[in-house]
Design a protein around this motif. Structure first.
Motif, PDB file in Angstrom:
ATOM      1  N   ASP A  75     -11.499  38.547 -62.743  1.00 23.05           N
ATOM      2  CA  ASP A  75     -11.680  37.121 -62.992  1.00 23.05           C
ATOM      3  C   ASP A  75     -13.036  36.931 -63.666  1.00 23.05           C
ATOM      4  O   ASP A  75     -14.073  37.359 -63.132  1.00 23.05           O
ATOM      5  CB  ASP A  75     -11.623  36.354 -61.674  1.00 23.05           C
ATOM      6  N   TRP A  86      -9.809  37.875 -67.194  1.00 17.14           N
ATOM      7  CA  TRP A  86      -8.997  36.693 -67.488  1.00 17.14           C
ATOM      8  C   TRP A  86      -9.754  35.447 -67.064  1.00 17.14           C
ATOM      9  O   TRP A  86     -10.591  35.492 -66.153  1.00 17.14           O
ATOM     10  CB  TRP A  86      -7.630  36.779 -66.811  1.00 17.14           C
ATOM     11  N   ASP A  87      -9.466  34.383 -67.745  1.00 18.28           N
ATOM     12  CA  ASP A  87     -10.057  33.088 -67.436  1.00 18.28           C
ATOM     13  C   ASP A  87      -9.171  32.402 -66.406  1.00 18.28           C
ATOM     14  O   ASP A  87      -8.062  31.961 -66.713  1.00 18.28           O
ATOM     15  CB  ASP A  87     -10.150  32.244 -68.711  1.00 18.28           C
ATOM     16  N   ARG A 146      -9.163  29.631 -65.125  1.00 16.06           N
ATOM     17  CA  ARG A 146      -8.844  28.211 -65.342  1.00 16.06           C
ATOM     18  C   ARG A 146      -7.786  28.016 -66.423  1.00 16.06           C
ATOM     19  O   ARG A 146      -7.142  26.970 -66.474  1.00 16.06           O
ATOM     20  CB  ARG A 146     -10.113  27.463 -65.728  1.00 16.06           C
ATOM     21  N   ARG A 147      -7.600  29.020 -67.275  1.00 15.64           N
ATOM     22  CA  ARG A 147      -6.700  28.840 -68.417  1.00 15.64           C
ATOM     23  C   ARG A 147      -5.597  29.895 -68.497  1.00 15.64           C
ATOM     24  O   ARG A 147      -4.589  29.663 -69.172  1.00 15.64           O
ATOM     25  CB  ARG A 147      -7.500  28.880 -69.716  1.00 15.64           C
ATOM     26  N   GLU A 148      -5.783  31.012 -67.855  1.00 17.17           N
ATOM     27  CA  GLU A 148      -4.848  32.121 -68.037  1.00 17.17           C
ATOM     28  C   GLU A 148      -4.233  32.531 -66.700  1.00 17.17           C
ATOM     29  O   GLU A 148      -4.853  32.403 -65.649  1.00 17.17           O
ATOM     30  CB  GLU A 148      -5.569  33.321 -68.658  1.00 17.17           C
ATOM     31  N   ASP A 149      -3.032  33.038 -66.794  1.00 17.06           N
ATOM     32  CA  ASP A 149      -2.318  33.542 -65.621  1.00 17.06           C
ATOM     33  C   ASP A 149      -2.390  35.068 -65.641  1.00 17.06           C
ATOM     34  O   ASP A 149      -1.851  35.706 -66.559  1.00 17.06           O
ATOM     35  CB  ASP A 149      -0.861  33.087 -65.664  1.00 17.06           C
ATOM     36  N   ASP A 190     -14.843  34.392 -63.941  1.00 25.40           N
ATOM     37  CA  ASP A 190     -15.751  33.547 -63.165  1.00 25.40           C
ATOM     38  C   ASP A 190     -16.163  34.187 -61.842  1.00 25.40           C
ATOM     39  O   ASP A 190     -17.180  33.825 -61.260  1.00 25.40           O
ATOM     40  CB  ASP A 190     -15.098  32.189 -62.886  1.00 25.40           C
TER      41      ASP A 190
END
Length: 431
Positions: free
Chosen positions: A107, A73-74, A76-79, A109
């Motif tokens: 994650d 998941w991103d 910064r954009r996704e929960d 990142d």
């Protein structure tokens, strides 16, 4: 559970899930092998449930794997919680082997950050089984990571063996004594609890729910425990007495049923088995004659004692033998449940890990309610914590907050004035 799933095949309401936050590395291949080893060891994880000639049968496959998914998941954009909710709510087809799956989220990142979730259908799993499974995941992952060999199935007892033994005792004297007890206790019992709802019951049950937190401080719990002990009962008896008094006042009923779950593992051989052993006891409460709190406590104590002494009789058989009408809009026989779990808050103890990475329990998102109203409590920090779950199709949040306040107020009022009528225990302002 099988029948309930057939009535709502697109629903994940009867899934049992647990999720964890990860702040360290996890080897996905080792985790996959760990889960496949569980499926090889436990026949219940290779089982499909099918109806043949009107009889529900378990078919255990000779081999199988544990469904395991990985995703990213991103941050910064996704929960990630949305992905976990979607994974937890996806329905199972019980005619297919292995109503179990797991998800490893990372994650994008920072791969060392992640989530891990296991989901099973309640037909093959209860909370006890989930804890056993997590213990084995911890053990086997560590063993594989060290290039060891986890234990195999061997000749270990399986859930299917236990089920066959249970079926074989159907004609035993003890079974008949249990059945006779429940026939006598439930004769003429009301099968619907008329709770005053904010919204009418629909044509079918809606399992969408919400949870309110419950907290009872340590000093109050100590007083309740001591008062209960002095009257020949337990803390659970005291809490159930207050719950019964609250329901009697709320519904203006003198005779009703409260569901009390029991683990169902009454033999040592069952303690290490995966499967759904839990049984619900429909305990009949007698609030006739305007009893005092102390008098009601004695009645509740005796009702619980009798129920626990005959806990082996399956709830489904009670429903069938009582001839309770199957109403698609309500749970059969009991619409409210009260439970006090042992062992503390399962969400507070980070005792499981994958190698050096601790599995920290995620905050549970209460979005499902199996009953109109139900309370689950556990011991935490000397006091009690828990939830009051309710169906949002029936109740406003403010109404259930009032339920919580009144139940706990009655539990405390019984301490200071046990010889007052349960209908006069609270001041008008408190009620």
């Amino acid at each position: 559970m099988w029948l309930l799933q057939q009535l709502s095949p697109a629903s994940g309401a009867y899934n049992v899930s647990t999720a964890f936050e990860l702040d360290g590395p996890v080897d996905a291949d080792v985790l996959r092998r760990t889960l496949d080893g569980l499926a090889a060891r436990h026949g219940i994880l290779r089982t499909r449930l099918v109806l043949e000639d009107g009889e529900l049968l378990q078919h255990v496959g000779p081999e199988g794997t544990f469904t395991f998914e990985t995703a990213t998941w991103d941050g910064r954009r996704e929960d990630p919680e949305e992905a976990l909710r979607a994974h937890a709510s996806r329905p199972f087809d019980l005619a297919q082997p292995g109503a179990a799956r797991a998800l490893l989220l990372r994650d994008a990142d920072d791969p060392a950050r992640g989530r891990f979730q296991i989901v099973l259908h309640h037909a093959i799993c209860d909370e006890w089984s989930m804890n056993l499974l997590l213990d084995e995941v911890t053990r086997d992952y560590g063993t594989l990571l060290a290039n060891g060999t986890p234990p195999g199935a061997g000749e270990a007892l399986q859930f299917a063996d236990w089920a066959a033994w249970e079926q074989g005792r159907d004609e035993a004297p003890a079974h008949e004594a249990d059945a006779r007890y429940w026939r006598e206790v439930l004769a003429g019992a009301p099968t619907e609890l008329e709770l005053p709802t904010d919204f009418p019951h629909g044509a079918r049950q809606d399992h969408a729910g919400a949870w309110l937190p419950v907290r009872v401080e340590a000093d109050t719990v100590a007083r309740m425990r001591e008062a209960a002990r002095a009257s020949g009962g337990t803390l659970f008896t005291w809490l159930t007495t207050a719950y019964t008094a609250w329901l009697a006042r709320l519904t203006q009923s003198e005779d009703f049923l409260i569901g009390v779950p029991v683990a169902g593992r009454y033999r040592a051989e069952a303690e290490e088995l995966l499967g759904c052993f839990i049984n619900t006891l429909p305990v009949r409460m007698d609030v006739s004659g305007d009893p005092t709190f102390a008098e009601l406590f004695a009645r509740v104590r005796d009702a619980l004692s009798g129920a626990f002494s005959h806990q082996r009789h399956p709830f489904d058989l009670m429903v069938e033998e009582l001839g309770a009408a199957r109403d698609a809009s309500r749970p059969p026989l009991v619409q409210t449940v009260l439970s006090l779990q042992s062992g503390g808050d399962p969400g507070q103890e980070a005792r499981h890990r994958l190698g050096d990475t601790v599995l920290r329990p995620s905050e549970t998102d209460g979005s499902v309610a199996w009953f109109d109203v139900s309370a689950v409590l556990w011991e935490a920090a000397g006091g009690l914590s828990g939830i009051l779950a309710y169906r949002v199709a029936l109740f406003e949040e403010a109404t259930v907050k009032g339920f919580r306040q009144d139940w706990l107020a009655l539990a405390e009022a019984g301490l200071s004035n046990p010889h007052a009528s349960v209908h006069a225990l609270l001041d008008d302002d408190a009620w």
